[in-house]
Write a protein that holds these residues in place. Structure first.
Motif, PDB file in Angstrom:
ATOM      1  N   LEU A 212      52.119  41.443  35.173  1.00 30.02           N
ATOM      2  CA  LEU A 212      50.667  41.455  35.358  1.00 30.02           C
ATOM      3  C   LEU A 212      50.307  42.862  35.830  1.00 30.02           C
ATOM      4  CD1 LEU A 212      50.122  37.983  37.043  1.00 30.02           C
ATOM      5  CD2 LEU A 212      50.014  38.579  34.617  1.00 30.02           C
ATOM      6  N   PHE A 213      50.250  43.754  34.874  1.00 29.73           N
ATOM      7  CA  PHE A 213      50.125  45.176  35.192  1.00 29.73           C
ATOM      8  C   PHE A 213      48.697  45.575  35.523  1.00 29.73           C
ATOM      9  CE2 PHE A 213      49.374  49.582  34.300  1.00 29.73           C
ATOM     10  CZ  PHE A 213      50.445  50.211  34.913  1.00 29.73           C
ATOM     11  N   ALA A 214      47.756  45.143  34.705  1.00 29.77           N
ATOM     12  CA  ALA A 214      46.383  45.616  34.859  1.00 29.77           C
ATOM     13  C   ALA A 214      45.718  45.000  36.082  1.00 29.77           C
ATOM     14  CB  ALA A 214      45.583  45.277  33.606  1.00 29.77           C
ATOM     15  N   GLY A 215      44.787  45.743  36.664  1.00 27.59           N
ATOM     16  CA  GLY A 215      43.996  45.211  37.761  1.00 27.59           C
ATOM     17  C   GLY A 215      42.893  44.308  37.239  1.00 27.59           C
ATOM     18  N   PHE A 216      42.554  43.301  38.017  1.00 28.15           N
ATOM     19  CA  PHE A 216      41.481  42.376  37.664  1.00 28.15           C
ATOM     20  C   PHE A 216      40.283  42.641  38.573  1.00 28.15           C
ATOM     21  CE2 PHE A 216      45.487  40.363  36.558  1.00 28.15           C
ATOM     22  CZ  PHE A 216      45.259  39.995  35.242  1.00 28.15           C
ATOM     23  N   SER A 217      39.125  42.226  38.134  1.00 31.08           N
ATOM     24  CA  SER A 217      37.934  42.424  38.932  1.00 31.08           C
ATOM     25  C   SER A 217      37.900  41.458  40.105  1.00 31.08           C
ATOM     26  CB  SER A 217      36.676  42.246  38.067  1.00 31.08           C
ATOM     27  OG  SER A 217      36.621  43.252  37.080  1.00 31.08           O
ATOM     28  N   LYS A 218      37.206  41.845  41.154  1.00 29.29           N
ATOM     29  CA  LYS A 218      37.146  41.058  42.376  1.00 29.29           C
ATOM     30  C   LYS A 218      36.681  39.635  42.095  1.00 29.29           C
ATOM     31  CE  LYS A 218      35.063  40.952  46.989  1.00 29.29           C
ATOM     32  NZ  LYS A 218      34.127  41.611  47.924  1.00 29.29           N
ATOM     33  N   GLY A 219      37.424  38.667  42.644  1.00 31.04           N
ATOM     34  CA  GLY A 219      37.051  37.263  42.523  1.00 31.04           C
ATOM     35  C   GLY A 219      37.588  36.570  41.293  1.00 31.04           C
ATOM     36  N   GLU A 220      38.167  37.311  40.355  1.00 26.77           N
ATOM     37  CA  GLU A 220      38.689  36.673  39.144  1.00 26.77           C
ATOM     38  C   GLU A 220      39.989  35.931  39.447  1.00 26.77           C
ATOM     39  OE1 GLU A 220      37.068  39.293  35.406  1.00 26.77           O
ATOM     40  OE2 GLU A 220      38.976  39.867  36.270  1.00 26.77           O
ATOM     41  N   MET A 221      40.157  34.787  38.814  1.00 26.84           N
ATOM     42  CA  MET A 221      41.353  33.977  38.964  1.00 26.84           C
ATOM     43  C   MET A 221      41.940  33.716  37.576  1.00 26.84           C
ATOM     44  SD  MET A 221      41.440  33.518  42.253  1.00 26.84           S
ATOM     45  CE  MET A 221      42.571  32.161  42.531  1.00 26.84           C
ATOM     46  N   ALA A 222      43.236  33.454  37.550  1.00 32.82           N
ATOM     47  CA  ALA A 222      43.900  33.190  36.277  1.00 32.82           C
ATOM     48  C   ALA A 222      44.794  31.965  36.408  1.00 32.82           C
ATOM     49  CB  ALA A 222      44.729  34.397  35.846  1.00 32.82           C
ATOM     50  N   GLU A 223      44.891  31.204  35.345  1.00 28.59           N
ATOM     51  CA  GLU A 223      45.803  30.072  35.292  1.00 28.59           C
ATOM     52  C   GLU A 223      47.076  30.484  34.567  1.00 28.59           C
ATOM     53  OE1 GLU A 223      43.981  26.754  33.436  1.00 28.59           O
ATOM     54  OE2 GLU A 223      42.473  26.458  35.012  1.00 28.59           O
TER      55      GLU A 223
ATOM     56  N   ILE B 148      45.652  44.914  30.179  1.00 30.70           N
ATOM     57  CA  ILE B 148      44.207  44.929  30.341  1.00 30.70           C
ATOM     58  C   ILE B 148      43.850  43.779  31.268  1.00 30.70           C
ATOM     59  CG2 ILE B 148      43.818  43.524  28.271  1.00 30.70           C
ATOM     60  CD1 ILE B 148      41.225  45.131  27.835  1.00 30.70           C
ATOM     61  N   GLY B 149      42.864  43.998  32.140  1.00 29.25           N
ATOM     62  CA  GLY B 149      42.560  43.029  33.182  1.00 29.25           C
ATOM     63  C   GLY B 149      41.689  41.879  32.709  1.00 29.25           C
ATOM     64  N   VAL B 150      42.211  41.064  31.803  1.00 28.28           N
ATOM     65  CA  VAL B 150      41.527  39.861  31.311  1.00 28.28           C
ATOM     66  C   VAL B 150      42.324  38.657  31.795  1.00 28.28           C
ATOM     67  CG1 VAL B 150      40.782  38.579  29.275  1.00 28.28           C
ATOM     68  CG2 VAL B 150      40.633  41.083  29.298  1.00 28.28           C
ATOM     69  N   PRO B 151      41.781  37.844  32.711  1.00 30.90           N
ATOM     70  CA  PRO B 151      42.575  36.763  33.302  1.00 30.90           C
ATOM     71  C   PRO B 151      43.185  35.801  32.289  1.00 30.90           C
ATOM     72  CG  PRO B 151      40.583  37.116  34.576  1.00 30.90           C
ATOM     73  CD  PRO B 151      40.462  37.979  33.356  1.00 30.90           C
ATOM     74  N   ALA B 152      42.493  35.539  31.186  1.00 34.91           N
ATOM     75  CA  ALA B 152      43.025  34.603  30.188  1.00 34.91           C
ATOM     76  C   ALA B 152      44.347  35.079  29.612  1.00 34.91           C
ATOM     77  CB  ALA B 152      42.005  34.401  29.071  1.00 34.91           C
TER      78      ALA B 152
ATOM     79  N   THR C 181      34.946  46.926  44.381  1.00 33.38           N
ATOM     80  CA  THR C 181      34.170  47.437  45.513  1.00 33.38           C
ATOM     81  C   THR C 181      35.001  47.594  46.777  1.00 33.38           C
ATOM     82  OG1 THR C 181      33.489  45.175  46.071  1.00 33.38           O
ATOM     83  CG2 THR C 181      32.011  46.452  44.636  1.00 33.38           C
ATOM     84  N   ALA C 182      36.149  46.926  46.850  1.00 30.78           N
ATOM     85  CA  ALA C 182      36.964  46.983  48.069  1.00 30.78           C
ATOM     86  C   ALA C 182      37.414  48.419  48.332  1.00 30.78           C
ATOM     87  CB  ALA C 182      38.178  46.066  47.943  1.00 30.78           C
ATOM     88  N   GLY C 183      37.112  48.923  49.512  1.00 30.19           N
ATOM     89  CA  GLY C 183      37.532  50.254  49.895  1.00 30.19           C
ATOM     90  C   GLY C 183      36.734  51.381  49.281  1.00 30.19           C
ATOM     91  N   ILE C 184      35.693  51.057  48.532  1.00 32.60           N
ATOM     92  CA  ILE C 184      34.910  52.087  47.856  1.00 32.60           C
ATOM     93  C   ILE C 184      33.789  52.574  48.774  1.00 32.60           C
ATOM     94  CG2 ILE C 184      33.530  52.628  45.818  1.00 32.60           C
ATOM     95  CD1 ILE C 184      36.550  51.973  45.363  1.00 32.60           C
TER      96      ILE C 184
END
Length: 347
Positions: free
Chosen positions: A265-276, A244-248, A51-54
């Motif tokens: 980390l090529f793919a974009g992730f959805s807003k608010g997602e975090m990865a370990e 692909i934007g899967v944080p796992a 949604t950012a900038g949309i």
């Protein structure tokens, strides 16, 4: 004159409507869109995961090619010219632009975001983009739909340069959607010794093998780490690309990469997602982790020349074609997993 356009009015609300032909300012160019392909980012915006900038309402679509209708007085263009466009428009003045990182320009704009995009019959190209050389003329031998793929290929070129894919690498691509497959194509051209692809979709695994992969893995049926170890004599992949934007997958990448290896980390992730990620592995195994965002005009020109010159044949990636009237169905097909790349065609 009234023309058709797919208007995004809210998340999950894509409406085919009629709008006036875009009004031109001095130096602008009007293009009749002949082909526009659906990007994973378009789907994330459509579904409200980005949604950012949309803007609402707005017209999406940043991968496209078409014909010049009004050249706006630009001496190097004429009505009827077949063209494609780098959709990223940087300011050209800031420190990032001047140091070759114009894709990160904070004052930049992009077609399909700040500027209405190509899921429409006609599109306005701002004079700023025309003057910067963002428009490229197509040879007659290059189809509009394949030319639309110069933009995603340019992004992949940027990513592989950042992570340093080179001859002799063992490259593991996590995700075999359109972007993952372009990574396979490019890694093969760059001389990778072995390309391994992991994806749960059998159709996409088959496409990866056709596109140059040596090994494919179904992560639902196989232990990915064990299989990668088997294929690399226990060393791991020298390059791991999260396509692909899967944080796992970010954590998985740090478990699958070789000592001294590189992760993109090529793919974009959805807003608010975090990865370990395993920070000890990054530290003790001297793993390099890179991000990759968007493209520069240099990336676009190289990608365009590869496609136009048949240095890379991307035609097989386009598996489905729809008219603009079927835009919602096209989006559903693109996100279903049953397609590779979906194109909107205006005949």
């Amino acid at each position: 004159m009234i023309v058709k356009a797919a208007l995004l009015t809210a998340p999950d609300a894509l409406v085919l409507t009629e709008l006036p032909v875009p009004a031109l300012e001095s130096g602008d160019v009007l293009i009749r869109v002949r082909a526009a392909t659906i990007c994973g980012t378009d789907i994330r915006i459509f579904r409200g995961r980005k949604t950012a900038g949309i803007r609402y309402p707005s017209v999406l679509g940043h991968e496209f090619a078409g014909e010049v209708v009004d050249a706006g007085g630009n001496p190097h263009l004429g009505a009827g010219d077949r063209v494609a466009l780098c959709p990223a428009i940087s300011c050209g003045r800031c420190h990032l632009c001047k140091t070759g990182r114009e894709n990160l320009c904070k004052d930049g704009q992009a077609v399909g975001y700040e500027i209405d995009g190509a899921f429409a019959e006609f599109i306005r190209i701002p004079a700023r983009a025309v003057a910067a050389g963002n428009i490229r003329k197509l040879p007659e031998t290059t189809g509009f739909d394949e030319a639309a793929l110069a933009e995603p290929l340019a992004c992949v070129l940027n990513g592989q340069e950042k992570v340093g894919v080179t001859a002799g690498d063992v490259v593991l691509v996590l995700g075999a959607g359109p972007i993952g497959l372009l990574h396979v194509y490019l890694a093969r051209l760059r001389g990778a010794a072995k390309i391994i692809v992991s994806d749960p979709n059998a159709h996409r695994r088959d496409a990866a093998m056709t596109g140059g992969a040596d090994v494919t893995i179904d992560p639902r049926a196989e232990d990915v780490a064990a299989r990668v170890a088997e294929e690399t004599a226990g060393m791991g992949a020298t390059v791991v690309i999260c396509a692909i934007g899967v944080p796992a997958l970010a954590r998985q990448a740090s478990d699958l990469v070789a000592h001294g290896g590189r992760i993109s980390l090529f793919a974009g992730f959805s807003k608010g997602e975090m990865a370990e990620m395993d920070v000890n592995a990054i530290h003790y195994n001297e793993i390099t982790v890179t991000g990759a965002f968007g493209l520069s005009r240099r990336d676009y020109d190289r990608a365009f020349d590869m496609i136009a010159g048949r240095g890379m044949d991307v035609r097989g990636l386009i598996t489905h074609r729809y008219g603009l009237d079927s835009i919602v169905e096209a989006f559903k097909t693109a996100e279903s997993g049953g397609a590779i790349k979906v194109a909107i065609i205006n005949d």
